[in-house]
Design a protein around this motif. Structure first.
Motif, short mmCIF file in Angstrom:
data_model
loop_
_atom_site.label_atom_id
_atom_site.label_comp_id
_atom_site.label_asym_id
_atom_site.label_seq_id
_atom_site.Cartn_x
_atom_site.Cartn_y
_atom_site.Cartn_z
N LEU A 57 98.09 -5.30 22.42
CA LEU A 57 98.75 -6.16 21.45
C LEU A 57 97.89 -7.38 21.12
N ARG A 58 97.77 -8.32 22.04
CA ARG A 58 96.84 -9.45 21.93
C ARG A 58 96.48 -9.84 23.35
N MET A 62 100.98 -9.68 26.80
CA MET A 62 101.86 -8.96 27.72
C MET A 62 102.02 -9.74 29.02
N GLN A 65 104.55 -12.37 29.45
CA GLN A 65 105.95 -11.97 29.65
C GLN A 65 106.19 -11.43 31.06
N GLU A 94 99.20 -18.13 25.08
CA GLU A 94 100.30 -17.20 24.76
C GLU A 94 101.61 -17.67 25.39
N GLY A 100 97.12 -23.76 20.51
CA GLY A 100 96.06 -22.95 19.90
C GLY A 100 96.19 -21.49 20.25
N ALA A 101 95.17 -20.73 19.84
CA ALA A 101 95.14 -19.29 20.09
C ALA A 101 93.68 -18.85 20.05
N MET A 102 93.43 -17.67 20.61
CA MET A 102 92.06 -17.16 20.63
C MET A 102 91.94 -16.01 19.65
N LEU A 103 90.95 -16.12 18.75
CA LEU A 103 90.67 -15.05 17.81
C LEU A 103 89.48 -14.24 18.30
N ARG A 104 89.29 -13.06 17.67
CA ARG A 104 88.09 -12.26 17.93
C ARG A 104 86.84 -13.13 17.69
N ALA A 106 83.53 -14.65 16.35
CA ALA A 106 83.17 -14.65 14.93
C ALA A 106 82.17 -13.55 14.61
N LEU A 108 82.04 -10.71 16.10
CA LEU A 108 82.72 -9.46 16.48
C LEU A 108 82.17 -8.81 17.75
N ASN A 146 87.31 -17.11 20.46
CA ASN A 146 87.11 -17.95 19.27
C ASN A 146 88.34 -18.86 19.13
N PHE A 148 91.12 -21.20 18.10
CA PHE A 148 91.67 -21.61 16.82
C PHE A 148 92.89 -22.49 17.03
#
Lengths: 229, 81
Positions: A57-58, A62, A65, A94, A100-104, A106, A108, A146, A148
């Motif tokens: 998922l991300r 998981m 939770q 999470e 914030g959050a972590m992206l892929r 930049a 890749l 990454n 964000f």
């Protein structure tokens, strides 16, 4: 001092960080399974690196939770220090304990290499043995690092001095070239408001023994032990 | 009912995977593309036949787990299964 390392299915840096902690504390850390309801009395909670739940998922979604996370959030909110490394940092965002959050990344790519970090603060329990402005070398190993946050959140992090480490060149300059993954403002790690929660993508436990090629990460564990003993 | 949950990155959030797809399409000769954004589609079979109840249930799932509201938006479509 007592420390607890939370073990999720897919954690793979839990034992490494336990070795670093033992080296600094002189006693074993408690290894706490994610399915447990409660963490034994502890002075420090560590969310280790790895690929909890296969990053499905991300990253960290998981694990956030998991049954044990209720107690992590309760203890964190009551002031128990929490250190989240790599997947642990993703998990802290999470779980809403850090913004914030972590992206892929930049570019890749999965990145696994040593990077330079500038120590932005040395007035926290995690960083007191560093000097502010120190340039340290710590490895990263991630695909989604990454950092964000929206413009307002980023401004708050900056204004309130909540940046722990930034990616820099070997001379300490914060440049785009020294930013391995595209993180906003070269951010590699952040604190919560009280400085009791630290999330960072680099792995201090991987350079915490001279036999591993460096000890820049060890300083974090010795800082913690001196404060929390 | 069946719920189709679309999770997409918010506007303004960098989508490096979308960019890579854009480039790949360009190199295959597909011109005239302004932007590519990629996301996730999650299919959920529910044993709930009341549309309003199903919608409320899936909305909770999105807020709690399926989407990260810091970076993502979601939309829900329901169809009879």
């Amino acid at each position: 001092m007592k420390a607890a390392v939370i073990v999720f299915p897919g954690s793979n840096c839990d034992r490494d960080v336990a070795v670093s902690l033992k080296d600094a504390m002189g006693c074993d850390a408690d290894m706490v399974w994610h399915g447990d309801a409660e963490i034994p009395k502890t002075d420090l909670i560590v969310l280790p690196g790895g690929f909890s739940y296969g990053d499905y998922l991300r990253c960290g979604a998981m694990a956030a939770q998991s049954p044990i996370m209720k107690d992590v959030v309760t203890k964190a909110n009551s002031g128990v220090p929490v250190l989240g490394i790599c997947n642990g940092f993703q998990l802290l965002t999470e779980a809403g304990l850090l913004p914030g959050a972590m992206l892929r990344n930049a570019n890749l790519k999965y990145l696994c290499k040593d990077v330079h970090l500038r120590v932005e603060r040395n007035d926290t329990i995690f960083s007191r043995h560093y000097t502010q402005g120190d340039v340290i070398k710590i490895p990263i190993a991630h695909h989604d690092g990454n950092f964000f946050a929206d413009a307002k959140t980023l401004a708050q992090l900056e204004d309130r001095n909540l940046i722990a480490f930034r990616y820099c060149d070997s001379g300490g300059k914060i440049t785009d070239e020294a930013n391995p993954n595209g993180s906003a403002n070269n951010i590699a790690g952040i604190y919560n408001e009280n400085g009791t929660i630290l999330g960072l993508m680099p792995h201090p436990e991987r350079l915490a023994d001279i036999q591993l090629g460096g000890v820049d990460g060890k300083t974090m564990f010795s800082s913690l032990v001196e404060t929390l003993h | 009912m069946k719920a189709l949950v679309k999770v997409t990155l918010k506007n303004g959030v960098l989508d490096p995977q979308g960019k890579a797809i854009h480039q790949a399409l360009g190199s295959l000769g597909f011109d005239g593309i302004d932007q590519v954004r990629q996301g996730k589609l999650i299919e959920i079979d529910l044993n709930e036949n009341d549309e309003a109840k199903a919608h409320a249930q899936v909305e909770k799932m999105c807020e709690k787990l399926l989407a990260n509201m810091v970076i993502e938006n979601y939309s829900i479509e329901l169809e009879a299964s």
